[in-house]
Design a protein around this motif. Structure first.
Motif, PDB file in Angstrom:
ATOM      1  N   TRP A   1      -2.193  -1.248   7.931  1.00 18.69           N
ATOM      2  CA  TRP A   1      -2.428  -1.953   6.653  1.00 18.69           C
ATOM      3  C   TRP A   1      -2.005  -3.419   6.752  1.00 18.69           C
ATOM      4  O   TRP A   1      -2.649  -4.287   6.158  1.00 18.69           O
ATOM      5  CB  TRP A   1      -1.654  -1.258   5.534  1.00 18.69           C
ATOM      6  CG  TRP A   1      -2.133   0.131   5.231  1.00 18.69           C
ATOM      7  CD1 TRP A   1      -3.410   0.601   5.340  1.00 18.69           C
ATOM      8  CD2 TRP A   1      -1.334   1.230   4.797  1.00 18.69           C
ATOM      9  NE1 TRP A   1      -3.467   1.926   4.988  1.00 18.69           N
ATOM     10  CE2 TRP A   1      -2.199   2.337   4.652  1.00 18.69           C
ATOM     11  CE3 TRP A   1       0.010   1.405   4.501  1.00 18.69           C
ATOM     12  CZ2 TRP A   1      -1.757   3.592   4.213  1.00 18.69           C
ATOM     13  CZ3 TRP A   1       0.455   2.647   4.073  1.00 18.69           C
ATOM     14  CH2 TRP A   1      -0.417   3.721   3.934  1.00 18.69           C
TER      15      TRP A   1
ATOM     16  N   ASN B   1       0.864   3.633  -3.149  1.00 18.71           N
ATOM     17  CA  ASN B   1      -0.050   4.761  -2.902  1.00 18.71           C
ATOM     18  C   ASN B   1       0.481   5.695  -1.813  1.00 18.71           C
ATOM     19  O   ASN B   1      -0.173   5.894  -0.785  1.00 18.71           O
ATOM     20  CB  ASN B   1      -1.438   4.235  -2.498  1.00 18.71           C
ATOM     21  CG  ASN B   1      -2.040   3.333  -3.548  1.00 18.71           C
ATOM     22  OD1 ASN B   1      -2.524   3.789  -4.577  1.00 18.71           O
ATOM     23  ND2 ASN B   1      -2.009   2.039  -3.288  1.00 18.71           N
TER      24      ASN B   1
ATOM     25  N   VAL C   1       0.842  -1.200   0.000  1.00 19.47           N
ATOM     26  CA  VAL C   1       0.000   0.000   0.000  1.00 19.47           C
ATOM     27  C   VAL C   1       0.875   1.247   0.000  1.00 19.47           C
ATOM     28  O   VAL C   1       0.652   2.181  -0.780  1.00 19.47           O
ATOM     29  CB  VAL C   1      -0.945   0.008   1.222  1.00 19.47           C
ATOM     30  CG1 VAL C   1      -1.775   1.289   1.235  1.00 19.47           C
ATOM     31  CG2 VAL C   1      -1.862  -1.200   1.198  1.00 19.47           C
TER      32      VAL C   1
END
Length: 582
Positions: A203, A37, A33
């Motif tokens: 996450w 991002n 992640v």
């Protein structure tokens, strides 16, 4: 302690096992992640892209540490990356085809993966080359090392190398390490430790999402760099002007910039550059027409159709082609001279647009941004409660496109809307005859009558109720609230709940309100000068304390409702209340 061969030290560690069931897959899930991002944590970024990658079969932890130490001494000169790789890290092999940097899975046989990530600024695309980081993915030791590079100017990221490490003993513990020979007052460490590390841990701990029709990433079908530059250009060119002169009742800060983002996406999808002659299009259900105007101004020949005009249409030049027209899908509804059909919140026309594109010409494609769910002949009815209606509807529209012979792609836009999933249909695998198209359409439902919405929509939000009914309901609620006001108090303590207020209103009045697409809460909110309704609680609204407002023509002759109706009068002095005390 930091070993003589390692330039990293632990600055934060999740010593307790997060969950005995967490595995290396979970660890790399969280790292992925942040790798793909970075903008979700660093709001200065628009996104990133991987500009170089490779497999380092002979690289070790010590090699990475030596590489980091050398880069720090050399002050992060990114132009020196190519010779540095071979000098410190050994031979770089090509990654196998299909290796997905956006979804890392443990592959110990790959040893160490080398990536160069370019960070994209929200506002200045020229700084991208000066903001990169080198990333080492060590599957053998479950380590991910990030080495930032920056040149002249302000950096958009931390200045410190850092590392995430997964330790299994059993269960998963996460260690966060930072370059040890850092300046004593480096602020980067605090951001890394208190902001980034907790997010990555979150996450890693999150349960993997089930596969869905809707992609998790955004802008996956366009070049991020080009989209960012295009959006920033259109925002400066069109944004301030249309926000200033907006004639519609809608919020210009939302709708203007949303249409500019959609236009930017389409221009990148069509690979249009400034000065190019872009493809032709028809926007079915064009609404305010701003999308049509922007695409026309950017060189695309297009037309917008809607069943009624808008005030803003009068602002556009003659080169912006907008027509009042009710689209009735039929075998004769053909747009043979256009390359694309656009459906931006096209509601009841949404499922028809793939059909109309398929029968228009072999070269006609379509772009859809669905909102309200409709099938061919009415409201779409859910069939699977395990998914949200929106997710199911996106799948339904995608299947319609496939049945019409299109290669379907689904993407997410970055717009200020919850409904931001778009569908693109192009590159038809085979031309489908008109007879087969309509056989498919008519097989989906017994009813075969398309009902377009009326050109004039009736306002039904409780504003057209009889004046006597409105005044009666307001009186019932205020009287009940007055009863709860204590001596010497002005406001009702705790307010009046909507449930208690509803008990005061007769059923026949409630029924009449429901027919106007509203209810008691809608009616009370319409009387916002008296009531404040929030969280299911009704309170009296405090008169505005604004002397300038009192002197405007809008308010200066309007009597203060509280002054004459409240048991204790208006809580403000005559000179402070925006309304007139009579």
């Amino acid at each position: 302690m930091t070993s003589a061969f390692d330039c990293f030290e632990v600055v934060e560690s999740n010593e307790q096992p997060l969950d005995d069931s967490l595995t290396a897959e979970n660890f790399w899930q969280g790292v992925s992640v942040w790798l793909s991002n970075p903008h979700v944590v660093n709001r200065r970024l628009f996104g990133c892209k991987i500009i170089s990658s490779g497999h380092l079969p002979k690289c070790s932890r010590l090699d990475v540490s030596r590489f980091v130490g050398h880069c720090v001494v050399k002050e992060w000169v990114s132009s020196d990356l190519t010779p540095l790789v071979s000098e410190f890290l050994g031979q770089k092999d090509e990654l196998k085809e299909g290796f997905n940097t956006g979804k890392l899975n443990p592959q110990p046989e790959l040893n160490v993966i080398f990536l160069v990530r370019q960070l994209l600024s929200k506002t200045d695309s020229k700084t991208a080359e000066a903001n990169r980081d080198v990333i080492f993915i060590d599957f053998t030791n479950n380590e991910a090392t990030f080495v930032p590079f920056f040149e002249d100017g302000d950096t958009m990221q931390t200045k410190l190398p850092y590392k995430f490490q997964g330790v299994f003993s059993p269960g998963l513990r996460i260690k966060f390490l930072v370059y040890s020979r850092r300046p004593a007052l480096d602020l980067s460490e605090n951001w890394l430790r208190t902001t980034l590390f907790p997010r990555v841990v979150k996450w890693i701990s999150a349960k993997p999402k089930e596969k869905s029709t809707i992609p998790t990433g955004s802008l996956t079908l366009v070049d991020l760099d080009k989209y960012n530059a295009t959006y920033n250009r259109l925002k400066l060119k069109f944004g301030p002007y249309f926000v200033k002169i907006w004639t519609e009742q809608t919020d210009p800060l939302k709708f203007v910039y949303e249409d500019l983002a959609i236009a930017s996406y389409l221009l990148c999808l069509w690979n249009c550059n400034p000065g190019d002659v872009g493809p032709s299009f028809v926007d079915l259900g064009c609404g305010n027409g701003l999308l049509v105007h922007v695409l026309n101004e950017e060189g695309c020949r297009g037309l917008g159709l809607d069943l009624r005009s808008r005030k803003i249409w009068a602002v556009y030049p003659e080169t912006t082609k907008l027509e009042v027209s009710t689209v009735i899908p039929s075998p004769d509804t053909i747009y043979s001279n256009f390359d694309w059909l656009i459906g931006n919140h096209s509601d009841e026309l949404t499922p028809w647009i793939p059909v109309l594109a398929a029968q228009s010409s072999p070269n006609c494609n379509f772009f859809l941004l669905p909102c309200c769910p409709f099938d061919f002949y009415g409201k779409y009815q859910r069939k699977d409660s395990s998914n949200s209606q929106y997710t199911e509807y996106i799948g339904y529209i995608s299947s319609v496109g496939e049945n019409c012979g299109f290669d379907m792609k689904i993407d997410k836009l970055r717009i200020p809307s919850t409904k931001r999933t778009c569908l693109i249909g192009r590159n038809k695998s085979a031309c489908i005859s008109k007879d087969l198209l309509w056989e498919f359409v008519n097989s989906t439902k017994a009813c075969t009558i398309f009902n377009p919405r009326p050109a004039e929509e009736k306002v039904r939000n409780c504003t057209k109720l009889p004046k006597e009914l409105i005044e009666s309901v307001v009186q019932m609620v205020t009287q009940k609230m007055f009863e709860k006001v204590k001596e010497g108090k002005w406001q009702v303590e705790g307010g009046l709940s909507m449930a208690d207020a509803a008990k005061l209103v007769p059923d026949e009045m409630k029924s009449q309100m429901k027919k106007e697409f509203g209810g008691l809460q809608t009616l009370l909110r319409n009387n916002h000068s008296i009531f404040q309704v929030q969280g299911g609680v009704i309170k009296f609204r405090l008169p505005k304390l604004n002397l300038e407002l009192k002197n405007t023509n809008k308010w200066k002759n309007r009597p203060c409702w509280f002054f004459s109706n409240h048991p204790h009068g208006c809580p403000l002095q005559d000179d402070d209340c925006s309304f007139k005390h009579v």
